[in-house]
Design a protein around this motif. Structure first.
Motif, PDB file in Angstrom:
ATOM      1  N   ASP A   1       0.810  -1.215   0.000  1.00  0.00           N
ATOM      2  CA  ASP A   1       0.000   0.000   0.000  1.00  0.00           C
ATOM      3  C   ASP A   1       0.849   1.272   0.000  1.00  0.00           C
ATOM      4  N   ASP A   2       2.153   1.158  -0.217  1.00  0.00           N
ATOM      5  CA  ASP A   2       3.012   2.348  -0.192  1.00  0.00           C
ATOM      6  C   ASP A   2       3.963   2.305  -1.373  1.00  0.00           C
ATOM      7  N   GLN A   3       3.902   3.329  -2.217  1.00  0.00           N
ATOM      8  CA  GLN A   3       4.689   3.358  -3.444  1.00  0.00           C
ATOM      9  C   GLN A   3       6.172   3.644  -3.211  1.00  0.00           C
ATOM     10  N   GLU A   4       6.527   4.117  -2.013  1.00  0.00           N
ATOM     11  CA  GLU A   4       7.944   4.383  -1.723  1.00  0.00           C
ATOM     12  C   GLU A   4       8.744   3.098  -1.619  1.00  0.00           C
ATOM     13  N   PHE A   5       8.065   1.991  -1.351  1.00  0.00           N
ATOM     14  CA  PHE A   5       8.734   0.706  -1.160  1.00  0.00           C
ATOM     15  C   PHE A   5       8.518  -0.154  -2.407  1.00  0.00           C
ATOM     16  N   LYS A   6       9.607  -0.587  -2.996  1.00  0.00           N
ATOM     17  CA  LYS A   6       9.545  -1.398  -4.212  1.00  0.00           C
ATOM     18  C   LYS A   6       9.939  -2.833  -3.883  1.00  0.00           C
TER      19      LYS A   6
END
Length: 276
Positions: free
Chosen positions: A38-43
């Motif tokens: 749910d967080d785009q900062e984490f790939k």
């Protein structure tokens, strides 16, 4: 994700391996949301979560998630950078603890030993700026008393007669007072006081020997002798001043979930810092 599943997290190239449950302790944080994608900062790259942040500072965050305690090195100085990283991850309870920066920084600790030698007796008074240190030191010191004959009072070894431990005088949490040597009682008898300082097992009656052992104990505990002065030449009172950097406080939180799922976190000081 199962809370017992192993998670690999790469923070700025520094690799961390932990349980999913460790990262899920604070459901409102970005680390918890990361596990749900749910967080785009984490790939997610080759089975590892990657985030372009400071890996060195994240090690302190990881330690907090594992222990719910903030324990920083004595020479740590990057409080603002660490606070910024904590806010990025949305760990608000940790941010609250870090806001108490004055508790986390090491402080100078002062300790004084006053020594007076009067005929066959020696008197000691120890004062410390940290009451916990004084209490710990007092637990190491034991005074034993017993009657001795005039022929054996100056013997380096106590007689076979049983010796009775005496309580130390504690005028305050910051002071401890005791004495050793002999005092005339009646006839050919003397009241003798021996001092033992752990971990040394000897029972010493000579004040100079007790002073040497006490000073050596303080030096081994990390204190540094900064001055020696005569307080009163008439009363033969000498003062030995020591200092050391006291370890910073360890702050902890207790976190629990309410029925609605919101977190309640309470900061508290470590028990070793309960007195000032």
């Amino acid at each position: 994700m199962n809370n017992r599943e192993v998670v690999v997290l790469s923070v700025g190239g520094v690799r961390f391996v932990t349980w999913a449950s460790t990262l899920q302790q604070f459901p409102e944080s970005r680390l918890a949301r990361m596990l749900n994608n749910d967080d785009q900062e984490f790939k997610l790259v080759n089975g590892e979560f990657f985030v372009d942040r400071d890996g060195t500072l994240f090690s302190y965050i990881m330690d907090f998630l594992r222990t719910l305690q903030v324990s920083l090195p004595a020479d740590f100085s990057d409080y603002q950078r660490l606070q910024r990283e904590v806010e990025f991850y949305g760990l608000h309870p940790l941010a609250d603890l870090l806001s108490q920066e004055h508790l986390l920084k090491p402080r100078m600790e002062i300790l004084e030993v006053r020594f007076s030698l009067q005929e066959m007796q020696a008197f000691f008074r120890i004062f410390g700026s940290c009451s916990t240190t004084v209490e710990t030191l007092a637990e190491k010191i034991t005074v034993f008393t017993g009657q001795q004959s005039g022929q054996s009072w100056n013997s380096p070894f106590p007689s076979q007669k049983p010796l009775v431990p005496l309580p130390l005088e504690r005028p305050s949490h910051h002071d401890v007072i005791f004495q050793c040597g002999t005092d005339y009682s009646a006839g050919d008898q003397f009241v003798a006081r021996y001092v033992s300082v752990k971990p040394d097992n000897r029972k010493l009656i000579n004040g100079t020997n007790v002073l040497g052992l006490l000073l050596d104990t303080l030096l081994k505990d990390g204190f540094r002798l900064i001055s020696t002065r005569t307080v009163s030449s008439e009363e033969k009172v000498e003062c030995y001043s020591f200092e050391r950097m006291r370890r910073p406080a360890r702050l902890a939180i207790t976190a629990h979930q309410t029925a609605g799922g919101s977190e309640v976190a309470q900061a508290k000081r470590s028990q070793v810092q309960r007195r000032k």
